[in-house]
Structures are given as structure tokens and as C-alpha cells.
Write an enzyme that holds these catalytic residues in place. Structure first.
Site, short mmCIF file in Angstrom:
data_model
loop_
_atom_site.label_atom_id
_atom_site.label_comp_id
_atom_site.label_asym_id
_atom_site.label_seq_id
_atom_site.Cartn_x
_atom_site.Cartn_y
_atom_site.Cartn_z
N LYS A 86 0.64 3.47 -2.93
CA LYS A 86 -0.54 4.31 -3.17
C LYS A 86 -0.20 5.80 -3.18
CE LYS A 86 -3.64 0.85 -1.09
NZ LYS A 86 -4.40 0.46 0.11
N TYR A 104 -2.51 -2.05 -10.47
CA TYR A 104 -2.55 -1.91 -9.01
C TYR A 104 -1.84 -3.09 -8.34
CZ TYR A 104 -4.34 -2.12 -4.26
OH TYR A 104 -4.43 -2.23 -2.89
N TYR A 111 -4.80 3.53 8.09
CA TYR A 111 -6.19 3.04 8.09
C TYR A 111 -6.92 3.38 9.39
CZ TYR A 111 -3.89 1.00 4.21
OH TYR A 111 -3.15 0.86 3.08
N VAL A 157 1.15 -4.02 3.78
CA VAL A 157 1.08 -5.35 4.40
C VAL A 157 2.33 -6.18 4.18
CG1 VAL A 157 -1.45 -5.56 4.55
CG2 VAL A 157 -0.27 -6.25 2.45
N SER A 197 0.81 -1.23 0.00
CA SER A 197 0.00 0.00 0.00
C SER A 197 0.84 1.28 0.00
CB SER A 197 -0.93 0.01 1.21
OG SER A 197 -2.00 -0.87 0.99
O1 DON Z 1 -4.73 -4.69 -1.98
C1 DON Z 1 -4.14 -5.41 -1.19
O2 DON Z 1 -4.74 -6.20 -0.49
C2 DON Z 1 -2.63 -5.30 -1.02
N1 DON Z 1 -2.01 -5.54 -2.26
C3 DON Z 1 -2.21 -4.02 -0.41
C4 DON Z 1 -2.86 -3.79 0.92
C5 DON Z 1 -1.99 -3.10 1.91
O3 DON Z 1 -0.79 -3.06 1.84
C6 DON Z 1 -2.70 -2.55 3.07
N2 DON Z 1 -1.77 -1.90 3.98
N3 DON Z 1 -1.50 -2.06 5.10
#
Ligand code: DON
Length: 350
Positions: A113, A234, A286, A304, A110
Site C-alpha cells: 500500500k 490490488y 491499523y 498479513v 498490505s
Molecule cells: O486485502 C486483504 O485482505 C489483504 N490482501 C491485505 C491485508 C493486509 O495485509 C492487512 N495487513 N496487516
């Protein structure tokens, strides 16, 4: 009023006593204030940050990984070594400090982003991008559909829905938007070896049904016009692999009006850095963002993969990595390392 001699003496004495007390009180206040200033200055002096400082903070917090869990909802991510840990700072004049598993690569997830947001806003303008999504904070996890069903628009560009939409707004066919994101990450970090991890990408693509659901809901709502290549971009941006040092350089870039750690001003833009940092502050962690603003008080973005990039406005960038995540999807040991550095050097904005 007429005073008798004794009364007059008493009055003079009282006056002298009072002025002496006043004088002594003033000295005490001045001493207290200057002591306070010295203590404050010592606490806030970031020029004393060294690899030794970082290392002692890292060792103190190393074991927090036992309180978290490596993300495995994307199967490839579950293969990460939970014990890996790294801590980096890009300080004054772009000076770099590293400690821990500094060569260990992980996917930025993320954190990508904020890079995509910068490109979309550069191309389309802030008003056009935020006409399609909100500036809202959130009490919802990163993959929540949130108000897609009610207002039809994502809450912000930090949660998955808004981020998928942001990437779809970057111009170009096929993987061109992704390549722009990769190029910008390479530019900011001055690291052309950075690429994406194809196994993580495949794993995200084959299991990202929830993201796919959001993509089609936004397509249904008229926000997205393209095909699934845009969703693939993405997934690819999330799979870009880098180190904690690279994250610290990204934090530094947004903390420094989009000026690179080596002073390069190609993208210098104070307004852009304010926009990105404000989103990091209100939604970068978040549903934990509010509590995080209270304890850390700095614009930060987690992923993540276990990374967190932090901007200390006008001062420095911080990059941490430890893949075991807390219940909000943020690195557990990473959060505690940031918290200790912030306390030690009085870095909170508040
Ligand atoms: O969209 C997803 O589930 C992951 N590729 C990215 C989510 C993410 O990193 C959330 N952050 N803490």
C-alpha cells in the site's frame, strides 16, 4: 551591618563551606551528565549492529509465533510455515545485515500500500489523492468499512478501502497500474527477480468479497470509475513475493528521502518520504498503531503475510518476517524483534 570578629569568621567559614559544596555539587552534576551522555551514545550507536546482534534478538523472540496464528482467511496464505522467521536491517550507507530464514519468500500484502500511494501521489498530486480519502488514524481493523457509509470516503490509504482506491487512481488500462507497483518494488530493492505469486493472487481474488464490497461502495460513491481490473491490481500487488531483506530496503528507502540503499537518487523526494512515513506511523499497524507508536515509535507497515517494514528516519530500514499474526493482523514475533532492536539502540522517535 557591623559584624563581630567571631561572627565574621563564622560567616567566612560558612561562605567557604557553601562554595565548596557548590563546587562539589557542580562536579557531581558534570560527572553524571557526561556518564549519561556516554551511556546514551553507547545505546544509540547503530554502527555496532551486526548479524550477531540481530541473531540474538531473533533467537530471543523466535517462540512468539506460538502466540499468533497464520492468516487463513485467504486460503493460500494458510499454507505458510508458522516457524519461519527472518530479520534484516539496512543500516548506514546501505549496509545490509540478515539473519534467520533469509531466502524465505512471503507475500508483501498490505506493505504494497505504501508503494501504491507513492505512485498515485506522484501521478495525481497529494491534494487530489487526499481529496478522496482522509489522513485519519484508526481504531478499526484493516478490512473495516469504517466511514465509507457515513462520509463516503475511506479513512486513510493504509486500510483496505483507501488502498483499493489509491491503486485505482494509478493511471493505465488493465494490469498496467499493477506493473508500475511491481516495477517500483523491483527498483527499490534492486531485485528484478521479484514477482507476484499467482496462487495467492487467485486465492485473494476468489475469496476477497469484502474488498469487492468496498470497491463497489466506492464506485457507488463516485470515487472509483473503472472496472474490476482495478480491484485485481490490488489483489496482485498484495501477492508480490519478497524477502525480509527486500522489506528492509523498502524501509530504508522511505527513511532516506526516497534514496535507494545503494545511493541511487532517481526518486529522491523528501516530501514524499515524509508523507509516506506519516501514514505508516498513524495507520501502518491499523488499530494497534497508537500503542505501537508508544512502544516502538517508528513508521512501520505490516502485512498479513507476516512481514513488517520499518523506517528509522534518516538512519536505517528494518524488515522482519514471521507469519503468525496477533489479533490485529501484525506479525507477533516480528513485533517483538523490532521492539528489542529499538530498545537496544534507542531508535524510537520519541
Ligand atoms: O486485502 C486483504 O485482505 C489483504 N490482501 C491485505 C491485508 C493486509 O495485509 C492487512 N495487513 N496487516
Amino acid at each position: 551591618m557591623f559584624l563581630k570578629v567571631d561572627d565574621k569568621l563564622l560567616a567566612e567559614n560558612t561562605f567557604m563551606n557553601n562554595s565548596f559544596l557548590l563546587y562539589a555539587k557542580r562536579i557531581c552534576i558534570a560527572a553524571f551528565l557526561s556518564l549519561n551522555t556516554v551511556m546514551y551514545a553507547q545505546k544509540a550507536d547503530i554502527s555496532t549492529i551486526s548479524e550477531k546482534t540481530l541473531n540474538s534478538i531473533l533467537e530471543k523472540n523466535r517462540n512468539y509465533y506460538t502466540e499468533g496464528k497464520v492468516a487463513d482467511y485467504i486460503p493460500e496464505l494458510g499454507k505458510m510455515d508458522a516457524r519461519a522467521i527472518a530479520f534484516s536491517v539496512v543500516g548506514k550507507n546501505g549496509k545490509i545485515f540478515n539473519t534467520g530464514d533469509i531466502h524465505k519468500k512471503f507475500t508483501m500484502q498490505s506493505i504494497s500500500k505504501i508503494i501504491a500511494l507513492m505512485i498515485a501521489v506522484n501521478e495525481k498530486g497529494e491534494a487530489n489523492v487526499f481529496d478522496k480519502m482522509g489522513y485519519f488514524g484508526t481504531d478499526k481493523p484493516f478490512n473495516h468499512f469504517s466511514n465509507l457509509e457515513t462520509t463516503g470516503k475511506p479513512l486513510n490509504p493504509m486500510m483496505n478501502a483507501g488502498a483499493i482506491l489509491t491503486t485505482s487512481l494509478i493511471s493505465g488500462e488493465g494490469e498496467k497500474p499493477f506493473l508500475k507497483i511491481l516495477d517500483l518494488v523491483r527498483y527499490i530493492t534492486k531485485n528484478n527477480t521479484i514477482d507476484y505469486n499467482t496462487s495467492v493472487y487467485e486465492s485473494e481474488k476468489s475469496t476477497g468479497h469484502r474488498n469487492r464490497g468496498m470497491f463497489y461502495l466506492m464506485k457507488n460513491n463516485g470515487l472509483i470509475s473503472g472496472n474490476e481490473d482495478q480491484l485485481d491490481n490490488y489483489f496482485k500487488q498484495c501477492s508480490i513475493e519478497l524477502t525480509a531483506e527486500d522489506l528492509a530496503k523498502i524501509g530504508y528507502f522511505f527513511a532516506s528521502e526516497c534514496v535507494r540503499f545503494d545511493g541511487d537518487t532517481k526518486y529522491k523526494n523528501a516530501e514524499m518520504s515524509k508523507l509516506i512515513q506519516s501514514q505508516m506511523l498513524i495507520a501502518g499497524m491499523y488499530e494497534f498503531s497508537g500503542e505501537y507508536a508508544r512502544t516502538v515509535g517508528l513508521p512501520s507497515k505490516s502485512g498479513v503475510g507476516g512481514g513488517i517494514a520499518v523506517s528509522v528516519p534518516g538512519k536505517m530500514g528494518i524488515g522482519v518476517f514471521s507469519p503468525a499474526l496477533d489479533q490485529h493482523g501484525n506479525s507477533s514475533a516480528g513485533y517483538h524483534m523490532i521492539l528489542d532492536l529499538v530498545k537496544q539502540y534507542d531508535l524510537s522517535l520519541f
